[in-house]
Design a protein around this motif. Structure first.
Motif, PDB file in Angstrom:
ATOM      1  N   UNK A  18      16.532  -7.878  -5.370  1.00  0.00           N
ATOM      2  CA  UNK A  18      15.123  -7.990  -5.745  1.00  0.00           C
ATOM      3  C   UNK A  18      14.240  -7.852  -4.520  1.00  0.00           C
ATOM      4  N   UNK A  19      13.452  -6.806  -4.502  1.00  0.00           N
ATOM      5  CA  UNK A  19      12.465  -6.615  -3.442  1.00  0.00           C
ATOM      6  C   UNK A  19      11.080  -6.813  -4.054  1.00  0.00           C
ATOM      7  N   UNK A  20      10.103  -6.048  -3.650  1.00  0.00           N
ATOM      8  CA  UNK A  20       8.750  -6.205  -4.186  1.00  0.00           C
ATOM      9  C   UNK A  20       7.987  -4.900  -4.022  1.00  0.00           C
ATOM     10  N   UNK A  21       7.136  -4.603  -4.992  1.00  0.00           N
ATOM     11  CA  UNK A  21       6.274  -3.446  -4.888  1.00  0.00           C
ATOM     12  C   UNK A  21       5.366  -3.640  -3.669  1.00  0.00           C
ATOM     13  N   UNK A  22       5.282  -2.608  -2.855  1.00  0.00           N
ATOM     14  CA  UNK A  22       4.481  -2.705  -1.636  1.00  0.00           C
ATOM     15  C   UNK A  22       5.299  -2.970  -0.388  1.00  0.00           C
ATOM     16  N   UNK A  23       6.614  -3.188  -0.548  1.00  0.00           N
ATOM     17  CA  UNK A  23       7.465  -3.402   0.625  1.00  0.00           C
ATOM     18  C   UNK A  23       7.371  -2.201   1.561  1.00  0.00           C
ATOM     19  N   UNK A  24       7.085  -2.476   2.830  1.00  0.00           N
ATOM     20  CA  UNK A  24       6.929  -1.387   3.805  1.00  0.00           C
ATOM     21  C   UNK A  24       7.045  -1.962   5.208  1.00  0.00           C
ATOM     22  N   UNK A  25       7.734  -1.236   6.079  1.00  0.00           N
ATOM     23  CA  UNK A  25       7.929  -1.722   7.449  1.00  0.00           C
ATOM     24  C   UNK A  25       6.604  -1.853   8.188  1.00  0.00           C
ATOM     25  N   UNK A  26       5.606  -1.062   7.771  1.00  0.00           N
ATOM     26  CA  UNK A  26       4.294  -1.139   8.400  1.00  0.00           C
ATOM     27  C   UNK A  26       3.262  -1.750   7.458  1.00  0.00           C
ATOM     28  N   UNK A  27       3.720  -2.524   6.490  1.00  0.00           N
ATOM     29  CA  UNK A  27       2.811  -3.145   5.543  1.00  0.00           C
ATOM     30  C   UNK A  27       1.853  -4.104   6.223  1.00  0.00           C
ATOM     31  N   UNK A  28       0.699  -4.369   5.618  1.00  0.00           N
ATOM     32  CA  UNK A  28      -0.293  -5.240   6.244  1.00  0.00           C
ATOM     33  C   UNK A  28       0.083  -6.712   6.270  1.00  0.00           C
TER      34      UNK A  28
END
Length: 320
Positions: free
Chosen positions: A117-127
């Motif tokens: 289970x991850x999450x929508x919006x997961x990103x290494x450069x996320x805010x």
């Protein structure tokens, strides 16, 4: 899927409880790993469910839990953490270190399947720290190619027992109006039953191995619209006022220093800098690709947010 053995981490929470019940319907034998058996008492009477008390952050305990299983499912997640770079220690422990430990244990035990289970919006450069830690967790989930991972990125999840719409319904029952930070942020809420079905379909279908699925409902709403719906369905309609960014951040800072679990943090606000919706260009990796018709919020939320329904739920839990 019948006679499959699966261990579920994070099974006692909102999504986990629904998923365990769904797995049992499919004839799956489920091991529920929990720090305290008391937390799993609502699952103990389900058939083919075994409750095991364990420290899931201990490698030896993880080895025992995954031994003999056909698959491991990890739903563990936290919403708040102390600050840190690129993310705080609580996010690191729950979202990065734990999946790495689970997948390592699966690789050593020959468990070939891992659902994460991850999450929508997961990103290494996320805010936000939350988004960055979720992205690092996805990398951890893929650490061993011989353990085929399927990753799910849901938007906010709604359903009976959720901590999102229910929270805003409770707040509006107590407040004369709702001051709201990030009121224009967009979400694509997904029904918890559809999320559970997505996991079940992935276990059943080998084509989902090494895939990432984004999970959202059929409609996009602003946060203000969702808060108004929660008030309407719960019978506590209140005016909703969007806060300027600086005032919203001040509000979150105040929540952070209050005792108990904060209702909102600055990191939560950072997450809402990016709309929490599915990219329409990648429809081939959504719940629809798994044969699931997304459930509308309006078809479910009125039933569990209404005052009468919440009273019925209380009576049912009390055996009355």
């Amino acid at each position: 899927m019948r006679d499959m053995n699966v261990v579920v981490f994070g099974a006692t929470g909102f999504i986990g409880s629904h998923l365990v019940a769904r797995l049992v319907q499919e004839g799956v034998a489920v091991t529920v790993a929990t720090r305290r058996a008391l937390h799993a008492q609502h699952l103990v009477f389900l058939p083919r469910v075994t409750i095991v008390e364990a420290d899931i952050h201990d490698d030896a305990a993880l080895a025992r839990l995954v031994a003999g299983c056909d698959a491991a499912i990890n739903l563990v997640g936290v919403l708040h953490s102390r600050r840190g770079t690129p993310y705080g220690p609580e996010f690191k422990r729950a979202h990065v270190d734990l999946p790495r430990r689970i997948v390592d244990a699966c690789a050593r035990a020959g468990v070939a399947r891992y659902l994460h289970m991850s999450a929508l919006g997961a990103a290494v450069d996320g805010p936000s720290m939350y988004q960055r830690s979720k992205a690092a967790g996805e990398e951890a989930a893929r650490a061993h190619p011989e353990v085929a991972a399927t990753i799910f990125r849901p938007s906010v999840v709604f359903g009976p027992g959720d901590s999102f719409l229910n929270m805003f319904a409770r707040l509006q029952s107590m407040l004369p109006f709702m001051p709201l930070a990030c009121a224009d942020a967009d979400f694509q809420p997904v029904y918890v039953g559809d999320v559970a079905d997505a996991f079940v379909h992935a276990l059943r279908d080998p084509k989902t191995r090494h895939q990432v699925f984004q999970l959202g409902g059929p409609q996009i709403y602003s946060l203000a619209e969702l808060v108004r719906l929660a008030g309407h369905y719960s019978g506590h309609v209140r005016p909703v006022f969007g806060l300027p960014a600086a005032l919203g951040r001040l509000q979150a800072m105040l929540f952070e220093i209050l005792p108990g679990t904060p209702m909102m943090t600055r990191d939560n606000l950072d997450s809402m800098k990016v709309d929490n919706v599915i990219d329409p260009a990648i429809q081939e990796t959504t719940a629809v690709a798994l044969g699931i018709k997304p459930t509308a919020l309006e078809a479910v939320a009125p039933r569990y947010l209404s005052t009468l329904d919440r009273l019925d739920q209380f009576r049912a839990r009390a055996g009355r």
